[in-house]
Design an enzyme around this catalytic site. Sequence first.
Site, PDB file in Angstrom:
ATOM      1  N   TYR A   1      60.540  86.561  45.826  1.00  0.00           N
ATOM      2  CA  TYR A   1      60.247  87.611  46.813  1.00  0.00           C
ATOM      3  C   TYR A   1      60.666  87.237  48.235  1.00  0.00           C
ATOM      4  CZ  TYR A   1      57.551  89.420  42.941  1.00  0.00           C
ATOM      5  OH  TYR A   1      57.179  89.891  41.705  1.00  0.00           O
TER       6      TYR A   1
ATOM      7  N   HIS B   1      59.091  93.702  51.593  1.00  0.00           N
ATOM      8  CA  HIS B   1      57.628  93.559  51.595  1.00  0.00           C
ATOM      9  C   HIS B   1      57.171  92.272  52.299  1.00  0.00           C
ATOM     10  CE1 HIS B   1      54.427  96.001  50.259  1.00  0.00           C
ATOM     11  NE2 HIS B   1      54.328  95.657  48.999  1.00  0.00           N
TER      12      HIS B   1
ATOM     13  N   PHE C   1      49.203  87.700  45.801  1.00  0.00           N
ATOM     14  CA  PHE C   1      50.174  88.781  45.944  1.00  0.00           C
ATOM     15  C   PHE C   1      49.651  89.787  46.952  1.00  0.00           C
ATOM     16  CE2 PHE C   1      52.030  86.899  42.249  1.00  0.00           C
ATOM     17  CZ  PHE C   1      53.387  87.113  42.473  1.00  0.00           C
TER      18      PHE C   1
ATOM     19  N   ASN D   1      49.103  92.874  47.139  1.00  0.00           N
ATOM     20  CA  ASN D   1      48.091  93.865  46.764  1.00  0.00           C
ATOM     21  C   ASN D   1      46.696  93.272  46.675  1.00  0.00           C
ATOM     22  OD1 ASN D   1      50.367  95.372  46.564  1.00  0.00           O
ATOM     23  ND2 ASN D   1      50.230  95.762  44.384  1.00  0.00           N
TER      24      ASN D   1
ATOM     25  N   ASP E   1      54.959  95.050  56.545  1.00  0.00           N
ATOM     26  CA  ASP E   1      56.052  96.009  56.459  1.00  0.00           C
ATOM     27  C   ASP E   1      55.466  97.425  56.472  1.00  0.00           C
ATOM     28  OD1 ASP E   1      54.963  95.217  53.802  1.00  0.00           O
ATOM     29  OD2 ASP E   1      56.230  96.849  53.092  1.00  0.00           O
TER      30      ASP E   1
ATOM     31  N   ASN F   1      49.507  99.055  49.795  1.00  0.00           N
ATOM     32  CA  ASN F   1      48.487  98.483  48.902  1.00  0.00           C
ATOM     33  C   ASN F   1      47.838  97.218  49.447  1.00  0.00           C
ATOM     34  OD1 ASN F   1      48.623 100.540  47.020  1.00  0.00           O
ATOM     35  ND2 ASN F   1      50.332  99.597  45.951  1.00  0.00           N
TER      36      ASN F   1
END
Length: 191
Positions: free
Chosen positions: A16, A21, A67, A69, A94, A115
Amino acid sequence: MLHLCIVGLGNPGDKYSKTRHNAGYDFLDIIAEQFHVDFKYLKKIDADYVEIDFKDQKIALIKPREFINKSGKTLQLVRKYKVKNTKDILVVHDDMDLEPGDVKLKLSGGHAGHNGLRDILKVIGNDFVRLRFGIGHPPNKDQTDSWVIKKPNPQEKKEMANAFEKAINNIDKIMLKDWMIIMNDLHSNEH
């Protein structure tokens, strides 16, 4: 207790790295580089962590290891161990409602479909400051999930670098929590 905790949202792991994100992680890396400090894992809050001394104030940079979320978990621990007041937390993230190159400061509010923010709001409420970096919308709403975990294209990357630079130009004011001055600067410099 700390003067300010700057929490950059992102997803952990190389997969990632530098994706849309991860704008929060990326911005914190820029701050750490500017102040010549390195993140270390801090188990107590399950995050990469470093403190900076700035004008007799202690400021923490925090990158949750969860993560995006599930960002609320780290924020709950930050609230418990590091700051008295959620107003002393700046969450960097973001934002699809802003175009690449746009950066805005917001003093509270809802999650706008993000989220990570949704999870944070559930845990600590909405009374924290946000620094929002635009990543734009995917061409199709159904592509939102894949859009945020892709790397920006070269033009977007350039625009995002400009946004990071605009924010870094305000880093002293960020460290001192001069929110209104920062808002005036960032919001009057629309491109």
